[in-house]
Scaffold this active site. Structure first.
Site, mmCIF file in Angstrom:
data_model
loop_
_atom_site.group_PDB
_atom_site.id
_atom_site.type_symbol
_atom_site.label_atom_id
_atom_site.label_comp_id
_atom_site.label_asym_id
_atom_site.label_seq_id
_atom_site.Cartn_x
_atom_site.Cartn_y
_atom_site.Cartn_z
ATOM 1 N N VAL A 63 64.929 23.430 -53.589
ATOM 2 C CA VAL A 63 65.625 23.686 -52.325
ATOM 3 C C VAL A 63 66.855 24.553 -52.556
ATOM 4 C CG1 VAL A 63 66.901 22.581 -50.443
ATOM 5 C CG2 VAL A 63 64.738 21.601 -51.237
ATOM 6 N N THR A 64 67.557 24.316 -53.666
ATOM 7 C CA THR A 64 68.717 25.144 -54.007
ATOM 8 C C THR A 64 68.323 26.608 -54.136
ATOM 9 O OG1 THR A 64 69.820 23.326 -55.179
ATOM 10 C CG2 THR A 64 70.501 25.556 -55.746
ATOM 11 N N ASP A 81 72.153 24.080 -48.822
ATOM 12 C CA ASP A 81 73.092 23.592 -49.828
ATOM 13 C C ASP A 81 73.518 22.158 -49.535
ATOM 14 O OD1 ASP A 81 74.576 24.151 -52.207
ATOM 15 O OD2 ASP A 81 76.389 24.212 -50.994
ATOM 16 N N ASP A 104 73.201 24.868 -58.992
ATOM 17 C CA ASP A 104 73.814 24.873 -57.671
ATOM 18 C C ASP A 104 75.056 25.755 -57.653
ATOM 19 O OD1 ASP A 104 73.922 23.655 -54.911
ATOM 20 O OD2 ASP A 104 75.874 23.005 -55.657
ATOM 21 N N ASP A 146 75.589 29.230 -55.563
ATOM 22 C CA ASP A 146 76.721 29.353 -54.646
ATOM 23 C C ASP A 146 77.480 30.651 -54.883
ATOM 24 O OD1 ASP A 146 76.117 26.945 -53.474
ATOM 25 O OD2 ASP A 146 77.738 25.816 -54.446
#
EC number: 2.7.8.-
Length: 215
Positions: free
Chosen positions: A31-32, A66, A87, A91
């Site tokens: 998902v990240t 996120d 993650d 970002d």
């Protein structure tokens, strides 16, 4: 900067979604990556082309991934060290893509002050994260600040989206405000790291006051 109650309210919405996705075999890391790829692609494809409102909306939807990956990690009993690295890396990529896309559009549209502001925010966002990471690697603390990632995304995407709808002045105001907030956050984190260092070693003299330095 977003307070605990705001985060708790968001978690009440995202946690059921995260648990549902886990049951379907998805992982937080997947998902990240999907969120980062979608955010980056939508920013660099739509915003420079002048589709500001669509770009802001689509990127905002992918940014929500996120929140979901964090909920999934909590649902499975906690994240992994690699998951935290992935993650943080994603970002930084999406931060850079957003401000690079705004700068790209602004240069093309002849809005040079906005482009410069976006580039300052791009560099500042990376520095904010680096100060925290470097401080933690040194055993110090450098958390918080006026413009953490959530605030930067909200302000920038709101400015872009409203400008795309024809609202005057909102994008330059948003970007100039972000410049001030980003610079203030860098200073805040450096001061936080300095306080943390003094608390860890209160007996250490300030720079230039050691015996060696006074000879």
């Amino acid at each position: 900067m977003l307070n605990f109650f705001a985060r708790a309210s968001v978690s009440r919405l995202s946690d059921p979604v995260g648990a549902w996705l886990l049951k379907r075999g998805l992982t937080p890391n997947a998902v990240t990556v999907v969120g980062a790829v979608g955010s980056t692609a939508s920013a660099l494809w739509l915003i420079p082309a002048g589709h500001l409102f669509a770009g802001a909306v689509v990127m905002a939807l992918f940014v929500l991934f996120d929140l979901i990956d964090g909920s999934m990690a909590r649902a499975q009993g906690g994240g992994t060290p690699f998951g935290a690295v992935l993650d943080a890396t994603c970002d930084r990529v999406t931060d850079g893509a957003l401000f690079a896309a705004i700068a790209w559009w602004a240069f093309t549209a002849g809005e040079r002050p906005i482009a410069v502001a976006a580039l300052v925010c791009l560099v500042g966002a990376q520095v904010i994260s680096y100060v925290k990471a470097r401080a933690e690697a040194s055993g110090l603390s450098a958390d918080g600040g006026l413009a953490e990632r959530a605030e930067r995304c909200i302000i920038a995407l709101t400015g872009v989206g409203l400008h795309g709808l024809g609202v005057p002045y909102v994008l330059p105001v948003a970007m100039y405000a972000l410049v001030a907030l980003v610079v203030a956050t860098v200073v805040q984190r450096l001061l936080s790291a300095a306080r943390s260092a003094r608390e860890l070693d209160p007996a250490r003299p300030a720079p230039g006051t050691s015996e060696e330095g006074t000879r």
